[in-house]
Scaffold this motif. Structure first.
Motif, short mmCIF file in Angstrom:
data_model
loop_
_atom_site.label_atom_id
_atom_site.label_comp_id
_atom_site.label_asym_id
_atom_site.label_seq_id
_atom_site.Cartn_x
_atom_site.Cartn_y
_atom_site.Cartn_z
N LEU A 60 -12.74 -63.58 -66.90
CA LEU A 60 -12.36 -63.74 -68.30
C LEU A 60 -10.90 -63.37 -68.50
CD1 LEU A 60 -13.34 -64.33 -71.21
CD2 LEU A 60 -13.79 -61.89 -71.43
N ASP A 61 -10.11 -64.34 -68.96
CA ASP A 61 -8.71 -64.10 -69.30
C ASP A 61 -8.69 -63.33 -70.61
OD1 ASP A 61 -6.07 -64.22 -70.23
OD2 ASP A 61 -5.70 -66.15 -69.25
N LEU A 62 -8.20 -62.11 -70.58
CA LEU A 62 -8.26 -61.25 -71.77
C LEU A 62 -7.26 -61.67 -72.84
CD1 LEU A 62 -8.65 -57.78 -70.05
CD2 LEU A 62 -10.39 -59.46 -70.61
N LEU A 63 -6.17 -62.32 -72.43
CA LEU A 63 -5.15 -62.73 -73.40
C LEU A 63 -5.45 -64.10 -73.99
CD1 LEU A 63 -1.93 -61.53 -71.54
CD2 LEU A 63 -3.32 -60.31 -73.23
N ASP A 64 -6.16 -64.92 -73.26
CA ASP A 64 -6.52 -66.26 -73.73
C ASP A 64 -7.97 -66.55 -73.33
OD1 ASP A 64 -6.39 -68.78 -74.80
OD2 ASP A 64 -5.39 -69.68 -73.07
N PRO A 65 -8.92 -65.86 -73.95
CA PRO A 65 -10.32 -65.96 -73.51
C PRO A 65 -10.90 -67.35 -73.76
CG PRO A 65 -10.16 -64.70 -75.55
CD PRO A 65 -8.76 -64.92 -75.08
N SER A 66 -11.64 -67.84 -72.79
CA SER A 66 -12.29 -69.13 -72.91
C SER A 66 -13.79 -68.94 -73.13
CB SER A 66 -12.08 -69.95 -71.63
OG SER A 66 -12.96 -71.07 -71.60
N PRO A 67 -14.39 -69.69 -74.04
CA PRO A 67 -15.84 -69.61 -74.24
C PRO A 67 -16.62 -69.91 -72.96
CG PRO A 67 -14.80 -70.84 -76.03
CD PRO A 67 -13.74 -70.61 -75.00
N LYS A 107 -5.92 -55.99 -83.60
CA LYS A 107 -6.81 -56.83 -84.40
C LYS A 107 -6.69 -58.29 -83.99
CE LYS A 107 -6.90 -53.69 -88.36
NZ LYS A 107 -6.47 -53.49 -89.75
N ASP A 108 -5.48 -58.74 -83.66
CA ASP A 108 -5.28 -60.13 -83.22
C ASP A 108 -6.01 -60.37 -81.90
OD1 ASP A 108 -3.74 -60.57 -85.44
OD2 ASP A 108 -1.82 -60.40 -84.40
N PHE A 109 -5.88 -59.42 -80.98
CA PHE A 109 -6.55 -59.53 -79.68
C PHE A 109 -8.07 -59.58 -79.87
CE2 PHE A 109 -8.59 -57.31 -76.12
CZ PHE A 109 -8.18 -58.10 -75.05
N GLU A 110 -8.58 -58.70 -80.72
CA GLU A 110 -10.01 -58.64 -80.99
C GLU A 110 -10.50 -59.95 -81.63
OE1 GLU A 110 -12.91 -55.21 -82.78
OE2 GLU A 110 -11.25 -55.84 -84.06
N ALA A 111 -9.68 -60.49 -82.54
CA ALA A 111 -10.06 -61.73 -83.24
C ALA A 111 -10.14 -62.91 -82.29
CB ALA A 111 -9.07 -62.01 -84.37
N ARG A 112 -9.21 -62.99 -81.33
CA ARG A 112 -9.25 -64.09 -80.36
C ARG A 112 -10.51 -64.02 -79.50
NH1 ARG A 112 -3.76 -62.88 -79.80
NH2 ARG A 112 -4.11 -61.76 -77.83
N LEU A 113 -10.84 -62.82 -79.09
CA LEU A 113 -12.03 -62.64 -78.25
C LEU A 113 -13.31 -62.94 -79.05
CD1 LEU A 113 -13.18 -61.90 -75.53
CD2 LEU A 113 -12.93 -59.48 -76.12
#
Length: 218
Positions: free
Chosen positions: A34-41, A123-129
């Motif tokens: 899992l890419d933590l900066l650009d997570p893919s479903p 919060k931005d990081f959490e929102a992307r994930l």
């Protein structure tokens, strides 16, 4: 002539190497990366979520009992409370409640004051994930405001019971911080071993995924 030969033999300065970017992915037990900066479903599996959440402690582990009170167990309480507060809640929103803290299988559980101190970048990081998790399980990337409000109310009610029964808060303190729980609802919390919390979380997910019509995971 000798000076020219010496110049040729002299070590030449090395060009500075371009540093490699820091690793930003985590390997999961499912084998996903899992890419933590650009997570893919496509790299998100419910088994990884359940495994992680069952081993993440609420209240930074400052709770009574032989086992930590896990985020997995907390999520089950929140999902139940959403159904108590709003009878007839659609299964997909019950699933959203179960997954409301799913991002913590990667980033851990931070107490609210610390989240606020970290500010918008966290919060931005959490929102992307969270968006990637929702897409993976056929939910809207952003939870509708009315459902988010419901989940927050249930989350605070769960925190009230956790605080008073497990974390050493008085009822008066808990009401001041989290508000009073729904009238007529009560729960006795007993922290589960990780394996039991993991199974309970997965069992409830499978019930809801069947109701929503999500294809079984591998």
């Amino acid at each position: 002539m000798a000076e020219e030969i010496d110049d040729e033999l002299a070590p030449r300065p090395k060009k500075p190497r371009t540093p490699k970017p820091p690793r930003a992915w985590q390997r999961m037990l499912s084998g996903r990366r899992l890419d933590l900066l650009d997570p893919s479903p496509f790299d998100i599996e419910i088994e990884d979520i359940a495994h992680g959440l069952a081993r993440v402690a609420r209240w930074n582990g400052q709770t009574v009992g032989d086992h930590a009170f896990s985020v997995a167990q907390h999520s089950l309480i929140v999902e139940e409370l959403c159904r108590v507060i709003r009878p007839g809640l659609e299964p997909k929103w019950q699933l959203a409640a179960l997954l409301h803290d799913a991002s913590e299988y990667v980033i851990g559980d931070m107490i609210s004051p610390f989240k606020s101190a970290l500010g918008s970048s966290y919060k931005d990081f959490e929102a992307r994930l969270e968006a990637a998790i929702h897409v993976r399980f056929q939910l809207p990337p952003k939870t509708p405001v009315n459902i988010k409000t419901l989940i927050k109310k249930a989350d605070k009610a769960s925190a009230f019971f956790e605080a008073t029964q497990l974390a050493g808060f008085t009822k008066r303190e808990s009401v001041q911080i989290f508000g009073a729980p729904p009238a007529g609802y009560s729960v006795t919390l007993t922290p589960m071993p990780a394996a039991e919390a993991q199974k309970a979380y997965l069992d409830r997910y499978r019930e809801l995924s069947e109701a929503v019509g999500i294809a079984s995971t591998r």
